[in-house]
Design a protein around this motif. Structure first.
Motif, PDB file in Angstrom:
ATOM      1  N   ASN A 191      38.193 -13.067 -60.515  1.00 40.37           N
ATOM      2  CA  ASN A 191      38.528 -13.144 -62.057  1.00 40.37           C
ATOM      3  C   ASN A 191      40.097 -13.265 -62.271  1.00 40.37           C
ATOM      4  O   ASN A 191      40.960 -12.922 -61.485  1.00 40.37           O
ATOM      5  CB  ASN A 191      37.603 -12.454 -62.875  1.00 40.37           C
ATOM      6  CG  ASN A 191      38.145 -10.991 -62.764  1.00 40.37           C
ATOM      7  OD1 ASN A 191      39.053 -10.553 -62.320  1.00 40.37           O
ATOM      8  ND2 ASN A 191      36.832 -10.208 -62.981  1.00 40.37           N
ATOM      9  N   ALA A 204      28.683 -19.635 -59.460  1.00 39.37           N
ATOM     10  CA  ALA A 204      28.331 -20.918 -59.141  1.00 39.37           C
ATOM     11  C   ALA A 204      26.877 -21.058 -58.754  1.00 39.37           C
ATOM     12  O   ALA A 204      26.478 -20.171 -58.165  1.00 39.37           O
ATOM     13  CB  ALA A 204      29.326 -21.373 -57.729  1.00 39.37           C
ATOM     14  N   SER A 246      29.714 -14.247 -57.800  1.00 42.37           N
ATOM     15  CA  SER A 246      29.952 -15.844 -58.206  1.00 42.37           C
ATOM     16  C   SER A 246      28.935 -16.372 -59.378  1.00 42.37           C
ATOM     17  O   SER A 246      27.974 -15.768 -59.068  1.00 42.37           O
ATOM     18  CB  SER A 246      29.982 -16.522 -56.912  1.00 42.37           C
ATOM     19  OG  SER A 246      30.116 -17.931 -57.311  1.00 42.37           O
ATOM     20  N   ASN A 293      42.246 -17.890 -55.073  1.00 49.27           N
ATOM     21  CA  ASN A 293      41.844 -19.240 -55.532  1.00 49.27           C
ATOM     22  C   ASN A 293      43.048 -20.003 -55.494  1.00 49.27           C
ATOM     23  O   ASN A 293      43.609 -19.736 -56.660  1.00 49.27           O
ATOM     24  CB  ASN A 293      41.108 -19.174 -56.746  1.00 49.27           C
ATOM     25  CG  ASN A 293      40.646 -20.596 -57.114  1.00 49.27           C
ATOM     26  OD1 ASN A 293      40.965 -21.470 -56.584  1.00 49.27           O
ATOM     27  ND2 ASN A 293      39.762 -20.574 -58.097  1.00 49.27           N
ATOM     28  N   PHE A 322      37.403  -8.813 -57.501  1.00 52.02           N
ATOM     29  CA  PHE A 322      36.276  -9.617 -57.100  1.00 52.02           C
ATOM     30  C   PHE A 322      35.117  -9.312 -58.006  1.00 52.02           C
ATOM     31  O   PHE A 322      34.757  -8.562 -58.496  1.00 52.02           O
ATOM     32  CB  PHE A 322      35.612  -9.488 -55.646  1.00 52.02           C
ATOM     33  CG  PHE A 322      36.677  -9.538 -54.407  1.00 52.02           C
ATOM     34  CD1 PHE A 322      36.317 -10.890 -54.018  1.00 52.02           C
ATOM     35  CD2 PHE A 322      37.602  -8.810 -54.013  1.00 52.02           C
ATOM     36  CE1 PHE A 322      37.167 -11.612 -52.870  1.00 52.02           C
ATOM     37  CE2 PHE A 322      38.407  -9.502 -53.090  1.00 52.02           C
ATOM     38  CZ  PHE A 322      38.127 -10.681 -52.204  1.00 52.02           C
ATOM     39  N   TYR A 374      31.007 -21.103 -45.713  1.00 47.59           N
ATOM     40  CA  TYR A 374      31.775 -20.147 -46.675  1.00 47.59           C
ATOM     41  C   TYR A 374      32.602 -19.178 -45.984  1.00 47.59           C
ATOM     42  O   TYR A 374      32.149 -18.772 -44.852  1.00 47.59           O
ATOM     43  CB  TYR A 374      31.163 -19.419 -47.768  1.00 47.59           C
ATOM     44  CG  TYR A 374      30.753 -20.339 -49.053  1.00 47.59           C
ATOM     45  CD1 TYR A 374      30.771 -19.958 -50.146  1.00 47.59           C
ATOM     46  CD2 TYR A 374      30.054 -21.503 -48.582  1.00 47.59           C
ATOM     47  CE1 TYR A 374      30.672 -20.660 -51.334  1.00 47.59           C
ATOM     48  CE2 TYR A 374      29.608 -22.483 -49.896  1.00 47.59           C
ATOM     49  CZ  TYR A 374      29.830 -22.007 -51.146  1.00 47.59           C
ATOM     50  OH  TYR A 374      29.622 -22.700 -52.009  1.00 47.59           O
ATOM     51  N   ARG A 415      31.303 -14.012 -53.756  1.00 49.60           N
ATOM     52  CA  ARG A 415      32.041 -13.539 -54.660  1.00 49.60           C
ATOM     53  C   ARG A 415      32.988 -14.754 -55.070  1.00 49.60           C
ATOM     54  O   ARG A 415      33.338 -15.552 -54.455  1.00 49.60           O
ATOM     55  CB  ARG A 415      32.956 -12.413 -54.266  1.00 49.60           C
ATOM     56  CG  ARG A 415      31.790 -11.286 -53.849  1.00 49.60           C
ATOM     57  CD  ARG A 415      31.355 -10.394 -55.114  1.00 49.60           C
ATOM     58  NE  ARG A 415      30.255  -9.250 -54.828  1.00 49.60           N
ATOM     59  CZ  ARG A 415      28.875  -9.527 -54.516  1.00 49.60           C
ATOM     60  NH1 ARG A 415      28.413 -10.695 -54.752  1.00 49.60           N
ATOM     61  NH2 ARG A 415      28.396  -8.314 -54.240  1.00 49.60           N
ATOM     62  N   GLY A 416      33.482 -14.443 -56.437  1.00 49.25           N
ATOM     63  CA  GLY A 416      34.727 -15.255 -57.061  1.00 49.25           C
ATOM     64  C   GLY A 416      35.796 -14.177 -57.334  1.00 49.25           C
ATOM     65  O   GLY A 416      35.484 -13.064 -57.072  1.00 49.25           O
ATOM     66  N   VAL A 445      33.259 -16.027 -49.794  1.00 50.97           N
ATOM     67  CA  VAL A 445      34.191 -16.878 -50.722  1.00 50.97           C
ATOM     68  C   VAL A 445      33.777 -18.221 -50.631  1.00 50.97           C
ATOM     69  O   VAL A 445      33.710 -18.700 -49.656  1.00 50.97           O
ATOM     70  CB  VAL A 445      35.292 -16.297 -51.101  1.00 50.97           C
ATOM     71  CG1 VAL A 445      35.486 -14.833 -51.458  1.00 50.97           C
ATOM     72  CG2 VAL A 445      36.239 -16.508 -49.881  1.00 50.97           C
ATOM     73  N   SER A 446      34.358 -18.900 -51.634  1.00 51.17           N
ATOM     74  CA  SER A 446      34.121 -20.509 -51.503  1.00 51.17           C
ATOM     75  C   SER A 446      35.037 -20.865 -50.461  1.00 51.17           C
ATOM     76  O   SER A 446      36.390 -20.433 -49.981  1.00 51.17           O
ATOM     77  CB  SER A 446      34.980 -21.313 -52.729  1.00 51.17           C
ATOM     78  OG  SER A 446      35.110 -22.245 -52.499  1.00 51.17           O
ATOM     79  N   TYR A 494      38.840 -20.942 -50.985  1.00 52.76           N
ATOM     80  CA  TYR A 494      39.764 -19.962 -51.040  1.00 52.76           C
ATOM     81  C   TYR A 494      40.790 -19.781 -49.902  1.00 52.76           C
ATOM     82  O   TYR A 494      40.101 -20.300 -48.732  1.00 52.76           O
ATOM     83  CB  TYR A 494      38.790 -18.613 -51.488  1.00 52.76           C
ATOM     84  CG  TYR A 494      38.502 -18.496 -52.715  1.00 52.76           C
ATOM     85  CD1 TYR A 494      37.999 -19.594 -53.554  1.00 52.76           C
ATOM     86  CD2 TYR A 494      38.235 -17.390 -53.374  1.00 52.76           C
ATOM     87  CE1 TYR A 494      37.643 -19.144 -54.979  1.00 52.76           C
ATOM     88  CE2 TYR A 494      37.863 -17.039 -54.740  1.00 52.76           C
ATOM     89  CZ  TYR A 494      37.639 -18.118 -55.222  1.00 52.76           C
ATOM     90  OH  TYR A 494      37.093 -17.621 -56.533  1.00 52.76           O
TER      91      TYR A 494
END
Length: 417
Positions: free
Chosen positions: A33, A43, A41, A64, A38, A53, A30-31, A87-88, A91
């Motif tokens: 916005n 990517a 993602s 983020n 959530f 991750y 997930r990212g 998540v990345s 994050y």
């Protein structure tokens, strides 16, 4: 520091669980916005080692830390609708230490305030990417009333947001109904004949169309969509607004990417320009009945500027295109045509640009469509107008609810006890 204000760092702690626990693997990437939700993602993680991750569990937070200086918003969210996601590694993931002192939902309400984002922006570092580190976050302050008061505020907030979601669901049903009517008339060709009966199934005359390799109603033909509409882009000249030209309340609404969604306009976060700047811009001003389509980044979102949208002056930004009908009494029909599966497929086929998807006017001018007779368009347009009217009434109600929600969020800053 005001008496009931405390630093957020007193109530939170970082969580650094990586997705390499042998007992399980989390696959939902997930990212977050700019509306602080959530989202799946976007990517490309093909060949990426997802074991590094970070895991976010239900009721934990993630944000983020990059781009706050650029976007003036901290993309932060609490995980509510899923048990766990990843998540990345860039994050920051954290949780509330003691929910008897601070409730996660109350903290998330505080993080949704525009003043919170403004404070985060003020404290970003001097890097080009505008980073916002953990220490910065912990140093921000929050009023902490009693748990009972926090629960009361959360309940008020959910009363408003639940109504907003209900209206959005009703609007989606209206949108689906409009598309069903469009499909029945212009795909299945079962529009009412002169006797009020479905055309095709009651012997309406059909002729073979070579371009579509199928039979269509007699008198209908295939042509470019630009025979029915004019495509207009926004101003990209020297007078294009800079960041310092935008205000929270001014003469002309200048659409941003968040204003044009998959279900039409969303006026929750607006930017305005002055009347003087508006007069300097040559192109991109909406008139009632215009349709807006996003043409860069998130391509293909469509919104209809009908008679009850509560803004008299609106301009598009450089990532949008205005679709202006040439036929009278055809805007609602054209809106549904642009949202049809046939047009969606053409948008996918014509999207260009590898780094950022784009749909320039030169490609829009190549779009084809089956063109019905004018009388049928006008008849269907009349029916669709009523659906769109009802949809916009719900949207207007949501706009009032959003304002009420923002008042409630502002009220938190003055809460005592």
């Amino acid at each position: 520091m005001r008496s009931n204000y405390k630093k957020i760092g007193k109530f939170v702690q970082q969580v650094k669980n990586k997705n390499n626990d042998n007992s399980r693997t989390v696959e939902h990437l997930r990212g977050i916005n700019i509306t602080k939700e959530f989202m799946p993602s976007v990517a490309n993680v093909t060949g990426t080692d997802l074991s590094v991750y970070k895991i976010v569990e239900k009721n934990q937070f993630a944000y983020n830390p990059m781009h706050v200086g650029r976007d003036e918003i901290l993309p932060i969210s609490m995980l509510v609708h899923e048990d766990s996601v990843i998540v990345s590694p860039a994050y920051v993931v954290f949780e509330i230490v003691d929910t008897n002192e601070l409730l996660p939902e109350y903290l998330m309400m505080w993080c949704r305030r525009s003043e919170f984002d403004r404070n985060a922006w003020f404290t970003t570092d001097s890097s080009v990417r505008g980073g916002f580190n953990w220490e910065d976050f912990c140093d921000l302050e929050i009023p902490v009333p009693s748990i009972e008061k926090q629960k009361e505020l959360i309940k008020e907030y959910h009363t408003i947001t639940d109504r907003i979601k209900l209206n959005e669901q009703l609007n989606q049903k209206l949108e689906d109904a409009a598309q069903s009517i469009y499909k029945e008339w212009f795909v299945n060709f079962e529009f009412p004949d002169e006797n009020g009966k479905p055309y095709k199934s009651n012997g309406g005359e059909m002729v073979y169309c070579e371009e579509l390799e199928m039979e269509v109603p007699k008198g209908w033909y295939v042509n470019y969509v630009n025979t029915l509409v004019t495509f207009i882009d926004g101003d990209r000249g020297n007078n294009y607004p800079k960041q310092e030209d935008f205000f929270h309340n001014e003469y002309c609404l200048f659409l941003n990417a968040g204003n044009v969604t998959k279900i039409g306009f969303n006026f929750e976060n607006n930017s305005f320009i002055t009347i003087d700047l508006d007069k300097q811009l040559r192109k991109g001003k909406l008139t009632r009945g215009d349709i807006v389509i996003t043409s860069r980044g998130t391509v293909g979102n469509i919104a209809f500027y009908n008679s009850i949208i509560p803004f008299e002056n609106i301009r598009i930004n450089s990532g949008m295109v205005i679709v202006r009908t040439k036929l009278l009494n055809s805007s609602s029909y054209m809106y549904e045509l642009l949202k049809s599966e046939f047009m969606k497929q053409q948008i996918l086929n014509f999207i260009s640009g590898s780094a950022q998807p784009q749909l320039p006017i030169k490609d829009l001018n190549l779009f084809l469509s089956l063109i019905p007779d004018t009388k049928t368009i006008e008849r269907c347009n009349k029916i669709l107008n009523q659906i769109h009217h009802n949809k916009e009434l719900k949207s207007q109600e949501n706009l009032k609810l959003i304002n009420l929600k923002n008042v409630l969020l502002s009220k938190i800053a003055t809460i005592e006890g």
